[in-house]
Scaffold this motif. Structure first.
Motif, PDB file in Angstrom:
ATOM      1  N   PHE A  10       4.565   8.813   8.392  1.00 35.85           N
ATOM      2  CA  PHE A  10       4.062   9.187   7.076  1.00 35.85           C
ATOM      3  C   PHE A  10       4.754  10.493   6.682  1.00 35.85           C
ATOM      4  O   PHE A  10       5.469  11.099   7.496  1.00 35.85           O
ATOM      5  CB  PHE A  10       2.536   9.354   7.109  1.00 35.85           C
ATOM      6  CG  PHE A  10       1.799   8.047   7.283  1.00 35.85           C
ATOM      7  CD1 PHE A  10       1.791   7.096   6.268  1.00 35.85           C
ATOM      8  CD2 PHE A  10       1.099   7.768   8.462  1.00 35.85           C
ATOM      9  CE1 PHE A  10       1.113   5.891   6.416  1.00 35.85           C
ATOM     10  CE2 PHE A  10       0.424   6.566   8.611  1.00 35.85           C
ATOM     11  CZ  PHE A  10       0.434   5.624   7.591  1.00 35.85           C
ATOM     12  N   GLU A  11       4.499  10.950   5.471  1.00 37.06           N
ATOM     13  CA  GLU A  11       5.262  12.087   4.964  1.00 37.06           C
ATOM     14  C   GLU A  11       4.654  13.423   5.393  1.00 37.06           C
ATOM     15  O   GLU A  11       3.436  13.553   5.522  1.00 37.06           O
ATOM     16  CB  GLU A  11       5.291  12.041   3.428  1.00 37.06           C
ATOM     17  CG  GLU A  11       6.166  10.941   2.874  1.00 37.06           C
ATOM     18  CD  GLU A  11       5.727   9.555   3.272  1.00 37.06           C
ATOM     19  OE1 GLU A  11       4.517   9.241   3.164  1.00 37.06           O
ATOM     20  OE2 GLU A  11       6.586   8.766   3.724  1.00 37.06           O
ATOM     21  N   VAL A  40      -5.313   3.477   5.817  1.00 32.61           N
ATOM     22  CA  VAL A  40      -4.587   2.660   4.840  1.00 32.61           C
ATOM     23  C   VAL A  40      -5.243   1.282   4.739  1.00 32.61           C
ATOM     24  O   VAL A  40      -5.526   0.784   3.645  1.00 32.61           O
ATOM     25  CB  VAL A  40      -3.084   2.550   5.237  1.00 32.61           C
ATOM     26  CG1 VAL A  40      -2.377   1.460   4.441  1.00 32.61           C
ATOM     27  CG2 VAL A  40      -2.384   3.898   5.043  1.00 32.61           C
ATOM     28  N   THR A  71      -3.569   4.146  -1.133  1.00 31.71           N
ATOM     29  CA  THR A  71      -4.558   4.177  -0.044  1.00 31.71           C
ATOM     30  C   THR A  71      -4.822   5.587   0.477  1.00 31.71           C
ATOM     31  O   THR A  71      -5.743   5.796   1.266  1.00 31.71           O
ATOM     32  CB  THR A  71      -4.101   3.290   1.128  1.00 31.71           C
ATOM     33  OG1 THR A  71      -2.786   3.701   1.515  1.00 31.71           O
ATOM     34  CG2 THR A  71      -4.092   1.829   0.748  1.00 31.71           C
ATOM     35  N   ASP A  72      -3.985   6.525   0.077  1.00 27.92           N
ATOM     36  CA  ASP A  72      -4.194   7.911   0.501  1.00 27.92           C
ATOM     37  C   ASP A  72      -3.412   8.800  -0.449  1.00 27.92           C
ATOM     38  O   ASP A  72      -2.493   8.346  -1.107  1.00 27.92           O
ATOM     39  CB  ASP A  72      -3.700   8.120   1.943  1.00 27.92           C
ATOM     40  CG  ASP A  72      -2.297   7.580   2.154  1.00 27.92           C
ATOM     41  OD1 ASP A  72      -2.170   6.386   2.468  1.00 27.92           O
ATOM     42  OD2 ASP A  72      -1.332   8.332   1.935  1.00 27.92           O
ATOM     43  N   VAL A 132       4.505   6.589  -2.488  1.00 26.19           N
ATOM     44  CA  VAL A 132       5.483   6.459  -1.400  1.00 26.19           C
ATOM     45  C   VAL A 132       4.994   5.411  -0.402  1.00 26.19           C
ATOM     46  O   VAL A 132       3.830   5.425   0.000  1.00 26.19           O
ATOM     47  CB  VAL A 132       5.650   7.800  -0.644  1.00 26.19           C
ATOM     48  CG1 VAL A 132       6.745   7.689   0.403  1.00 26.19           C
ATOM     49  CG2 VAL A 132       5.946   8.934  -1.601  1.00 26.19           C
ATOM     50  N   GLY A 133       5.890   4.526  -0.015  1.00 26.53           N
ATOM     51  CA  GLY A 133       5.538   3.516   0.980  1.00 26.53           C
ATOM     52  C   GLY A 133       6.747   3.146   1.824  1.00 26.53           C
ATOM     53  O   GLY A 133       7.796   3.787   1.729  1.00 26.53           O
ATOM     54  N   MET A 134       6.568   2.097   2.647  1.00 25.75           N
ATOM     55  CA  MET A 134       7.624   1.755   3.621  1.00 25.75           C
ATOM     56  C   MET A 134       8.120   0.324   3.451  1.00 25.75           C
ATOM     57  O   MET A 134       8.610  -0.273   4.410  1.00 25.75           O
ATOM     58  CB  MET A 134       7.086   1.921   5.046  1.00 25.75           C
ATOM     59  CG  MET A 134       6.488   3.286   5.343  1.00 25.75           C
ATOM     60  SD  MET A 134       5.745   3.317   6.973  1.00 25.75           S
ATOM     61  CE  MET A 134       4.774   4.829   6.871  1.00 25.75           C
ATOM     62  N   ALA A 157       0.868  -1.177   0.000  1.00 23.44           N
ATOM     63  CA  ALA A 157       0.000   0.000   0.000  1.00 23.44           C
ATOM     64  C   ALA A 157       0.903   1.224   0.000  1.00 23.44           C
ATOM     65  O   ALA A 157       2.010   1.175   0.527  1.00 23.44           O
ATOM     66  CB  ALA A 157      -0.869   0.005   1.250  1.00 23.44           C
ATOM     67  N   SER A 158       0.434   2.287  -0.615  1.00 26.35           N
ATOM     68  CA  SER A 158       1.285   3.479  -0.674  1.00 26.35           C
ATOM     69  C   SER A 158       0.443   4.737  -0.719  1.00 26.35           C
ATOM     70  O   SER A 158      -0.760   4.708  -0.981  1.00 26.35           O
ATOM     71  CB  SER A 158       2.189   3.408  -1.908  1.00 26.35           C
ATOM     72  OG  SER A 158       1.395   3.371  -3.076  1.00 26.35           O
ATOM     73  N   GLY A 159       1.124   5.834  -0.471  1.00 23.21           N
ATOM     74  CA  GLY A 159       0.499   7.142  -0.572  1.00 23.21           C
ATOM     75  C   GLY A 159       0.816   7.730  -1.939  1.00 23.21           C
ATOM     76  O   GLY A 159       1.964   7.685  -2.389  1.00 23.21           O
ATOM     77  N   TYR A 192       6.338  15.037   0.661  1.00 21.85           N
ATOM     78  CA  TYR A 192       5.573  14.577  -0.511  1.00 21.85           C
ATOM     79  C   TYR A 192       5.949  15.393  -1.755  1.00 21.85           C
ATOM     80  O   TYR A 192       6.165  14.849  -2.834  1.00 21.85           O
ATOM     81  CB  TYR A 192       4.066  14.688  -0.267  1.00 21.85           C
ATOM     82  CG  TYR A 192       3.434  13.399   0.184  1.00 21.85           C
ATOM     83  CD1 TYR A 192       3.542  12.244  -0.578  1.00 21.85           C
ATOM     84  CD2 TYR A 192       2.706  13.334   1.371  1.00 21.85           C
ATOM     85  CE1 TYR A 192       2.953  11.054  -0.171  1.00 21.85           C
ATOM     86  CE2 TYR A 192       2.114  12.150   1.785  1.00 21.85           C
ATOM     87  CZ  TYR A 192       2.244  11.017   1.007  1.00 21.85           C
ATOM     88  OH  TYR A 192       1.671   9.849   1.405  1.00 21.85           O
ATOM     89  N   ALA A 243      -2.567  10.717   6.542  1.00 23.12           N
ATOM     90  CA  ALA A 243      -2.670   9.259   6.450  1.00 23.12           C
ATOM     91  C   ALA A 243      -2.648   8.653   7.847  1.00 23.12           C
ATOM     92  O   ALA A 243      -2.089   9.237   8.765  1.00 23.12           O
ATOM     93  CB  ALA A 243      -1.505   8.719   5.627  1.00 23.12           C
TER      94      ALA A 243
HETATM   95  N1  HPA Z   1       3.298   6.971   3.088  1.00 24.28           N
HETATM   96  C1  HPA Z   1       4.035   5.926   3.386  1.00 24.28           C
HETATM   97  N2  HPA Z   1       3.566   4.700   3.417  1.00 24.28           N
HETATM   98  C2  HPA Z   1       2.280   4.519   3.133  1.00 24.28           C
HETATM   99  C3  HPA Z   1       1.465   5.566   2.815  1.00 24.28           C
HETATM  100  C4  HPA Z   1       1.991   6.860   2.810  1.00 24.28           C
HETATM  101  O1  HPA Z   1       1.324   7.859   2.538  1.00 24.28           O
HETATM  102  N3  HPA Z   1       0.244   5.057   2.570  1.00 24.28           N
HETATM  103  C5  HPA Z   1       0.329   3.736   2.733  1.00 24.28           C
HETATM  104  N4  HPA Z   1       1.571   3.406   3.076  1.00 24.28           N
END
Ligand code: HPA
Length: 269
Positions: free
Chosen positions: A189-190, A247, A231-232, A206-208, A111-113, A195, A242
């Motif tokens: 989160f960022e 998420v 997810t955001d 962006v994710g982790m 999942a990522s932003g 961002y 976020a």
């Molecule tokens: N940033 C980092 N990791 C994430 C994010 C995010 O916005 N959303 C889901 N994982």
């Protein structure tokens, strides 16, 4: 390290009844795919010698050997993150085990932003490239002779698999974005400024996670396919604060779409 890898691989080989060449990391938004695996052999990480143990909420930890459709696979249900306190060598330990077990293709999900303003929450993004902003590298330390000391990263994500994903998405009427995934250390989160900076650097999301496993996969000579659920949004009018809950919620909504695409990808690759 190599002797630990071989010890763990030998333990698993004794239990395996198939010869899978495909492994999947079931990240956020793809956990449900584990329900579609048949002829399952489930081995909790805690029972596997030398394996780290997953701690984060929403990621239970086990290896699943079985079939997805007609394909023999190994699935990681739950992954390890740098922010949990593991070293990147620990985070990527399972990938090296996969190499010993004969895995040739690695499917990864996360999942990522979103930081591409054209994206929206719920989009699926195929990874076309990545930026390693974890500021560490799982290949540091003595080189394990699965690959070169200085591996190239020019074409990490397999072009043929990306083409296949596009064809499947078109056939199934699934909208698919392409983009560059940037991995941070987390767990924060960022900030809005981060961002904006990541966007200027060329990132779309962006994710982790994911990048460490992918780097080791490349070093091991694997074909890689990666997909991310947005997810955001971190930029644009939909930018939100976020949270882990958001998420998980957004990922759950997209899960059926993600599962369909991955199921087809794996069956046809
Ligand atoms: N940033 C980092 N990791 C994430 C994010 C995010 O916005 N959303 C889901 N994982």
């Amino acid at each position: 390290m190599l002797s630990k890898i071989q010890e763990t691989a030998a333990f698993l080989k004794k239990k395996m009844t198939t010869q899978p060449e495909t492994a999947i990391i079931l990240g956020t938004g793809l956990g449900g795919l584990s329900n579609e695996i048949t002829d399952k052999l489930e081995i909790p990480y805690a029972n596997i010698p030398n394996f780290p143990i997953s701690t984060v909420e929403g990621h239970s930890g086990q290896l699943i050997f079985g079939k997805l459709g007609k394909k023999d696979i190994i699935a990681m249900q739950g992954r390890f993150h740098f922010y949990e306190g593991y070293t990147l060598q620990e985070v990527t330990f399972p990938i090296r085990i996969f190499r010993e077990l004969g895995i040739k293709t690695l499917f990864v999900s996360n999942a990522s932003g979103g930081c591409n303003p054209a994206f929206k929450v719920g989009d699926l993004m195929v990874l076309t490239d990545h930026i390693n902003y974890i500021l560490d590298n799982p290949l540091c330390g003595p080189n394990i002779p699965y690959g070169p000391r200085f591996p190239g990263m020019k074409e990490v994500y397999d072009k043929e698999l990306i083409k296949k994903a596009d064809a499947i998405a078109k056939e199934l009427n699934i909208e698919l974005q392409h983009g560059v995934y940037l991995a941070t250390k987390g767990p924060t989160f960022e900030t809005p400024s981060e961002y904006n900076m990541f966007r200027l650097w060329g990132a779309d999301a962006v994710g982790m996670s994911t990048v460490p496993e992918v780097i080791v996969g490349v070093h091991c000579g694997m074909r890689i396919f990666g997909i991310s659920v947005i997810t955001d949004m971190g930029v644009g009018e939909d930018a939100v604060e976020a949270s882990h809950e958001e998420v998980q919620k957004a990922a759950a909504l997209v899960e059926p779409k993600m599962m369909t695409l991955m199921r087809e990808m794996i069956n046809r690759s």
